[in-house]
Scaffold this motif. Structure first.
Motif, short mmCIF file in Angstrom:
data_model
loop_
_atom_site.label_atom_id
_atom_site.label_comp_id
_atom_site.label_asym_id
_atom_site.label_seq_id
_atom_site.Cartn_x
_atom_site.Cartn_y
_atom_site.Cartn_z
N ARG A 189 -42.60 69.21 -12.80
CA ARG A 189 -42.50 69.99 -14.04
C ARG A 189 -43.62 71.02 -14.13
NH1 ARG A 189 -45.12 69.46 -18.61
NH2 ARG A 189 -45.80 67.32 -18.21
N LEU A 190 -44.85 70.63 -13.78
CA LEU A 190 -45.98 71.55 -13.82
C LEU A 190 -45.77 72.71 -12.85
CD1 LEU A 190 -48.98 69.04 -14.03
CD2 LEU A 190 -47.95 70.37 -15.89
N ARG A 191 -45.20 72.44 -11.68
CA ARG A 191 -44.92 73.51 -10.72
C ARG A 191 -43.97 74.54 -11.32
NH1 ARG A 191 -45.10 69.08 -6.95
NH2 ARG A 191 -46.63 69.48 -5.28
N ARG A 192 -42.90 74.05 -11.96
CA ARG A 192 -41.93 74.97 -12.57
C ARG A 192 -42.59 75.80 -13.66
NH1 ARG A 192 -38.74 70.25 -12.46
NH2 ARG A 192 -39.05 69.96 -14.70
N GLU A 193 -43.43 75.15 -14.45
CA GLU A 193 -44.09 75.87 -15.53
C GLU A 193 -45.08 76.91 -15.00
OE1 GLU A 193 -43.77 72.17 -18.73
OE2 GLU A 193 -45.73 72.74 -17.91
N HIS A 194 -45.79 76.57 -13.93
CA HIS A 194 -46.71 77.53 -13.31
C HIS A 194 -45.94 78.79 -12.87
CE1 HIS A 194 -49.67 74.12 -12.12
NE2 HIS A 194 -50.05 74.68 -13.24
N ARG A 195 -44.81 78.58 -12.21
CA ARG A 195 -44.01 79.71 -11.72
C ARG A 195 -43.52 80.56 -12.88
NH1 ARG A 195 -44.67 80.71 -6.28
NH2 ARG A 195 -44.65 78.73 -5.11
N ALA A 196 -43.12 79.92 -13.97
CA ALA A 196 -42.63 80.66 -15.13
C ALA A 196 -43.74 81.50 -15.75
CB ALA A 196 -42.04 79.69 -16.16
N VAL A 197 -44.93 80.93 -15.86
CA VAL A 197 -46.06 81.67 -16.43
C VAL A 197 -46.39 82.88 -15.56
CG1 VAL A 197 -48.53 81.58 -16.92
CG2 VAL A 197 -47.07 79.68 -17.61
N LEU A 198 -46.51 82.65 -14.26
CA LEU A 198 -46.85 83.75 -13.36
C LEU A 198 -45.77 84.82 -13.38
CD1 LEU A 198 -48.74 84.93 -11.24
CD2 LEU A 198 -47.55 83.59 -9.50
#
Length: 228
Positions: A189-198
């Protein structure tokens, strides 16, 4: 004022007056002692304090690297102080979380899509996907990713503050992961959120990036049992 504090006060005056700047070399120990009317031992002690604060870099020997040079590394002192205070519980985790929210949502809203630090942020996300080295490796890259995002805003002080928080963030998030029910699910989940933020930052969507960062940070701490 203690003798070694005289050195700090003198340097502050020299920097403010423009007589010294980043990269300038301080006078020799004997010259400073005579000028400031303190002992050479006091000059030496003052220089060591300034070096610990990241204000100067002391070289040894002879040649171009010798002598004491004015540097600019405020994160060095902030990092050491914050880690000690967090370890001694003088800075509660909740206070660190609130500080992160203030700094990181502002930085995400003002980050420049053209900032070179975003290339570093993207590489860190790729490394997270490529290396399955458990929570420790993931959280180290996670902290560096958030620092890179903060630096993209172009505010030197915000970048330095986030850089100084990095060690503290990495330490206590590692402790918090011990209470997570499913680290694999959380890390995905954190990986997906990181990608969305970037992605939002690169698209110039500062407001959306700020909202995503807030949800990302608050979500992790809620799951870890820390209320933001």
């Amino acid at each position: 004022m203690r003798n070694h504090q005289v050195v700090s006060a003198w340097l502050e005056q020299e920097l403010a007056a423009g007589r010294l700047a980043i990269g300038s070399r301080l006078p020799g120990e004997r010259t400073m002692a005579e000028q400031l009317k303190i002992s050479r031992a006091s000059v030496r002690e003052g220089t060591r304090v300034l070096e610990a604060l990241g204000v100067v870099r002391a070289g040894v020997g002879s040649g171009p690297l010798a002598g004491t040079v004015v540097t600019g590394n405020p994160a060095l002192a902030l990092d050491s102080a914050l880690r000690l205070h967090v370890a001694s519980t003088h800075l509660p985790i909740r206070d660190i979380v609130e500080t992160r929210l203030l700094l990181e949502t502002w930085a995400a809203a003002h980050a420049s899509p053209d900032s070179p630090s975003l290339e570093r942020a993207a590489r860190l996300l790729d490394e997270m996907d490529q290396h399955d080295d458990g929570p420790a490796g993931f959280l180290e890259r996670d902290a560096l990713f958030h620092v890179a995002l903060a630096e993209a805003a172009g505010n030197v002080l915000v970048g330095a503050m986030m850089g100084s928080l990095r060690g503290s963030i990495e330490d206590y998030t590692r402790r918090l992961t011990a209470g997570l029910p499913d680290w694999t699910a959380t890390s995905e989940r954190l990986r997906r959120e990181h990608r969305a933020v970037l992605g939002a930052v690169l698209a110039g969507q500062g407001g959306r990036a700020a909202d995503l960062v807030r949800d990302h940070i608050e979500g992790f701490y809620r799951e870890s049992g820390v209320s933001a």
